[in-house]
Write a protein that holds these residues in place. Structure first.
Motif, PDB file in Angstrom:
ATOM      1  N   ALA A  90       2.045   0.171  -7.874  1.00  0.00           N
ATOM      2  CA  ALA A  90       1.073   0.626  -6.875  1.00  0.00           C
ATOM      3  C   ALA A  90      -0.318   0.094  -7.176  1.00  0.00           C
ATOM      4  N   LEU A  91      -0.670   0.028  -8.468  1.00  0.00           N
ATOM      5  CA  LEU A  91      -1.993  -0.452  -8.862  1.00  0.00           C
ATOM      6  C   LEU A  91      -2.129  -1.957  -8.702  1.00  0.00           C
ATOM      7  N   LEU A  92      -1.121  -2.712  -9.163  1.00  0.00           N
ATOM      8  CA  LEU A  92      -1.216  -4.166  -9.185  1.00  0.00           C
ATOM      9  C   LEU A  92      -0.756  -4.828  -7.890  1.00  0.00           C
ATOM     10  N   GLU A  93       0.186  -4.217  -7.196  1.00  0.00           N
ATOM     11  CA  GLU A  93       0.723  -4.824  -5.980  1.00  0.00           C
ATOM     12  C   GLU A  93       0.336  -4.066  -4.722  1.00  0.00           C
ATOM     13  N   TYR A 123       7.513   5.375  14.063  1.00  0.00           N
ATOM     14  CA  TYR A 123       6.933   5.138  12.741  1.00  0.00           C
ATOM     15  C   TYR A 123       6.385   3.714  12.673  1.00  0.00           C
ATOM     16  N   ALA A 124       5.243   3.575  12.022  1.00  0.00           N
ATOM     17  CA  ALA A 124       4.686   2.254  11.737  1.00  0.00           C
ATOM     18  C   ALA A 124       4.173   2.275  10.301  1.00  0.00           C
ATOM     19  N   ILE A 125       4.589   1.272   9.532  1.00  0.00           N
ATOM     20  CA  ILE A 125       4.232   1.203   8.113  1.00  0.00           C
ATOM     21  C   ILE A 125       3.452  -0.074   7.855  1.00  0.00           C
ATOM     22  N   LEU A 126       2.246   0.081   7.312  1.00  0.00           N
ATOM     23  CA  LEU A 126       1.435  -1.071   6.936  1.00  0.00           C
ATOM     24  C   LEU A 126       1.889  -1.535   5.563  1.00  0.00           C
ATOM     25  N   GLU A 127       2.447  -2.750   5.512  1.00  0.00           N
ATOM     26  CA  GLU A 127       2.997  -3.277   4.272  1.00  0.00           C
ATOM     27  C   GLU A 127       1.888  -3.847   3.384  1.00  0.00           C
ATOM     28  N   THR A 128       2.239  -4.122   2.134  1.00  0.00           N
ATOM     29  CA  THR A 128       1.249  -4.607   1.171  1.00  0.00           C
ATOM     30  C   THR A 128       0.755  -6.013   1.495  1.00  0.00           C
ATOM     31  N   LYS A 181       0.727  -0.402  -2.298  1.00  0.00           N
ATOM     32  CA  LYS A 181       1.894   0.291  -1.764  1.00  0.00           C
ATOM     33  C   LYS A 181       1.753   0.437  -0.252  1.00  0.00           C
ATOM     34  N   PRO A 182       2.886   0.492   0.444  1.00  0.00           N
ATOM     35  CA  PRO A 182       2.834   0.617   1.909  1.00  0.00           C
ATOM     36  C   PRO A 182       2.178   1.931   2.341  1.00  0.00           C
ATOM     37  N   SER A 183       1.592   1.919   3.531  1.00  0.00           N
ATOM     38  CA  SER A 183       0.955   3.110   4.087  1.00  0.00           C
ATOM     39  C   SER A 183       1.574   3.423   5.444  1.00  0.00           C
ATOM     40  N   ILE A 184       1.925   4.670   5.668  1.00  0.00           N
ATOM     41  CA  ILE A 184       2.444   5.089   6.970  1.00  0.00           C
ATOM     42  C   ILE A 184       1.255   5.363   7.887  1.00  0.00           C
ATOM     43  N   VAL A 185       1.050   4.501   8.871  1.00  0.00           N
ATOM     44  CA  VAL A 185      -0.102   4.650   9.766  1.00  0.00           C
ATOM     45  C   VAL A 185       0.261   5.343  11.080  1.00  0.00           C
ATOM     46  N   ILE A 186       1.551   5.396  11.396  1.00  0.00           N
ATOM     47  CA  ILE A 186       2.033   6.218  12.513  1.00  0.00           C
ATOM     48  C   ILE A 186       3.236   7.004  12.007  1.00  0.00           C
ATOM     49  N   HIS A 187       3.173   8.329  12.134  1.00  0.00           N
ATOM     50  CA  HIS A 187       4.227   9.202  11.629  1.00  0.00           C
ATOM     51  C   HIS A 187       4.695  10.119  12.746  1.00  0.00           C
ATOM     52  N   LYS A 188       5.947   9.952  13.144  1.00  0.00           N
ATOM     53  CA  LYS A 188       6.520  10.727  14.237  1.00  0.00           C
ATOM     54  C   LYS A 188       5.658  10.632  15.496  1.00  0.00           C
ATOM     55  N   GLY A 189       5.196   9.418  15.775  1.00  0.00           N
ATOM     56  CA  GLY A 189       4.433   9.160  16.988  1.00  0.00           C
ATOM     57  C   GLY A 189       2.956   9.478  16.920  1.00  0.00           C
ATOM     58  N   LYS A 190       2.487   9.979  15.783  1.00  0.00           N
ATOM     59  CA  LYS A 190       1.081  10.368  15.643  1.00  0.00           C
ATOM     60  C   LYS A 190       0.357   9.417  14.702  1.00  0.00           C
TER      61      LYS A 190
END
Length: 224
Positions: free
Chosen positions: A87-90, A134-139, A92-101
């Motif tokens: 998580a520190l060096l690479e 769901y939408a996930i922002l990748e690294t 981590k993905p972030s969930i920017v849309i969760h269950k439509g929100k």
């Protein structure tokens, strides 16, 4: 002699970078993380600057490239053996849309505004946030999208249904501010927008993180 020196150093630098890249097993450019991107720039600068510095020879280039390559290799080994460091060096993905929100706090952390998110969603054939579960922002800066079941395959063609008219959604409110151009584009005014928000028990534009209009559908509103 000057051109001969540049020729030798260029060839040497090329093969050195090629070898380092092979050892490290670098991914494709579009899959690079921020750390990988910076590393690629540094390696290129080390060789590029050395080519036009008369005081820098082949041995200096080799030392700089090998040192930086060694550090990258060490970093890769650390992330492989110690999962807690990834998580520190690479990142981590972030969930920017969760269950439509929309998850505006995650968006703020990632320095991602709504216009950038909409651009990323459109690249995944999602032209409206209401289509997305769901939408996930990748690294690597891309976004992975899982659409709601109503917008997933199979499509209308699979059932031999007649095509419907396609409507483009418009963003009307972004982070508490009205997008006047979009409001005029759909032929509405501020009073209409206030009435639509009041239907959803919202009395102030500043309470709205995102609002989207699509013809023949209810106003889609996401608060903070």
């Amino acid at each position: 002699m000057h051109f001969g020196s540049i020729f030798v150093e260029t060839l040497f630098g090329f093969f050195m970078l090629f070898i380092v890249a092979k050892i490290l097993g670098k991914t494709q450019i579009k899959q690079l993380t921020a750390f990988d991107f910076i590393s690629a720039l540094i390696l290129g600068e080390l060789v590029g600057n050395a080519l036009y510095d008369n005081e820098v020879g082949v041995s200096d280039i080799a030392f700089a490239v090998l040192l930086w390559g060694g550090l990258l290799y060490l970093t890769e080994q650390i992330t492989q053996k110690f999962k807690g460091t990834r998580a520190l060096l690479e990142g981590k993905p972030s969930i920017v849309i969760h269950k439509g929100k929309l998850q505006w706090k995650e968006m703020k952390k990632a320095k991602l505004d709504i216009n950038q998110l909409l651009h990323l969603l459109r690249s995944k054939d999602a032209f409206s946030i209401r289509e997305v579960d769901y939408a996930i922002l990748e690294t690597d800066g891309t976004v992975s999208v899982m659409k709601k079941t109503n917008y997933q395959m199979p499509n209308r063609h699979d059932f031999n249904l007649a095509p419907e008219n396609v409507t483009l959604p418009f963003m009307l409110i972004n982070d508490g501010e009205i997008i006047w151009d979009s409001l005029y584009e759909i032929g509405k005014d501020e009073e209409w927008l206030k009435e639509e928000l009041q239907k959803q028990e919202i009395n102030n534009f500043q309470e709205v993180f995102y609002a989207e209009y699509e013809k023949d559908k209810n106003l889609f509103v996401q608060g903070y």
